[in-house]
Design a protein around this motif. Structure first.
Motif, PDB file in Angstrom:
ATOM      1  N   PHE A   1      15.296  21.819 -36.004  1.00 30.65           N
ATOM      2  CA  PHE A   1      14.172  22.004 -35.104  1.00 30.65           C
ATOM      3  C   PHE A   1      13.007  21.146 -35.559  1.00 30.65           C
ATOM      4  CE2 PHE A   1      16.558  25.987 -34.962  1.00 30.65           C
ATOM      5  CZ  PHE A   1      16.831  26.052 -33.607  1.00 30.65           C
ATOM      6  N   ASP A   2      12.256  20.658 -34.589  1.00 27.44           N
ATOM      7  CA  ASP A   2      11.061  19.870 -34.842  1.00 27.44           C
ATOM      8  C   ASP A   2       9.926  20.552 -34.078  1.00 27.44           C
ATOM      9  OD1 ASP A   2       9.357  17.860 -35.649  1.00 27.44           O
ATOM     10  OD2 ASP A   2       9.931  16.501 -34.027  1.00 27.44           O
ATOM     11  N   TYR A   3       8.750  20.569 -34.655  1.00 22.95           N
ATOM     12  CA  TYR A   3       7.603  21.202 -34.010  1.00 22.95           C
ATOM     13  C   TYR A   3       6.534  20.149 -33.770  1.00 22.95           C
ATOM     14  CZ  TYR A   3       9.924  25.477 -35.381  1.00 22.95           C
ATOM     15  OH  TYR A   3      10.843  26.476 -35.541  1.00 22.95           O
TER      16      TYR A   3
ATOM     17  N   GLU B   1       5.161  23.042 -30.039  1.00 25.65           N
ATOM     18  CA  GLU B   1       6.336  23.150 -29.180  1.00 25.65           C
ATOM     19  C   GLU B   1       7.566  22.819 -30.029  1.00 25.65           C
ATOM     20  OE1 GLU B   1       6.273  21.082 -25.483  1.00 25.65           O
ATOM     21  OE2 GLU B   1       4.124  21.426 -25.220  1.00 25.65           O
ATOM     22  N   GLN B   2       8.543  23.662 -29.884  1.00 31.57           N
ATOM     23  CA  GLN B   2       9.769  23.483 -30.662  1.00 31.57           C
ATOM     24  C   GLN B   2      10.758  22.651 -29.852  1.00 31.57           C
ATOM     25  OE1 GLN B   2      11.500  27.096 -32.247  1.00 31.57           O
ATOM     26  NE2 GLN B   2      13.536  26.289 -31.973  1.00 31.57           N
ATOM     27  N   SER B   3      11.384  21.694 -30.509  1.00 28.26           N
ATOM     28  CA  SER B   3      12.454  20.930 -29.869  1.00 28.26           C
ATOM     29  C   SER B   3      13.597  20.765 -30.871  1.00 28.26           C
ATOM     30  CB  SER B   3      11.944  19.566 -29.394  1.00 28.26           C
ATOM     31  OG  SER B   3      11.466  18.811 -30.492  1.00 28.26           O
TER      32      SER B   3
END
Length: 164
Positions: free
Chosen positions: A8-10, A17-19
């Protein structure tokens, strides 16, 4: 071999926002591979990642059957390794179970072993047929760890003391 990993990247500080991010690396596995060689980042292949089924369950060791069928030897008798070997043959063991039989001073030691993965406790049964006593047991877990020598036919003849 291509290894795919995800995480996960924020983005954003106040309302992050998490992606999901995905990375792929190529890893060379061969006798010529270097220990400190870094994997190279590559484009991920199309399609889903490969999914492998879990390994098959190891065969069950026949504790009750072995205990019931091993010969009982009178106190002044002598254990017969041929009879013990016939008993093992009659159990119709799974081919994955390794068996060892050893004779020492009128006693017969038996090992039934399911090969392990090299990290976890091994699955084994030990038995000793001796004048006046026939015993079947599973060594303590600490003795069944790789390198501890608990799953050996020698341990069946001369059991190691309990670790506790």
């Amino acid at each position: 071999m291509i290894v795919r990993t995800s995480g996960f990247d924020y983005n954003g500080l106040i309302f992050p926002e998490q992606s999901v991010v995905q990375y792929c690396f190529t890893v060379r596995v061969s006798p010529k591979s270097e220990w400190d060689e870094d994997p190279r980042k590559v484009d991920c292949p199309d399609g889903p990642a490969l999914i492998f089924p879990p390994p098959p369950e190891p065969p069950r060791l026949p504790y009750d059957e072995l205990r019931a069928k091993l010969p009982q030897v009178p106190k002044r008798g002598r254990a017969d390794d041929a009879e013990v070997r016939r008993t093992l043959a009659d159990l119709d063991l799974d081919p994955a179970i390794r068996t060892e039989v050893k004779v020492d001073s009128g006693r017969v030691g038996v090992l039934l072993l399911v090969p392990g993965n090299g990290f976890d406790a091994q699955d084994c049964l030990l038995a000793r047929v001796a004048p006046g006593a026939t015993d079947v047991w599973v060594p303590p877990r600490i003795h069944r760890m790789p390198g501890e020598g608990g799953c050996t036919v020698a341990n069946a003849l001369n059991p190691k003391p309990s670790p506790h």
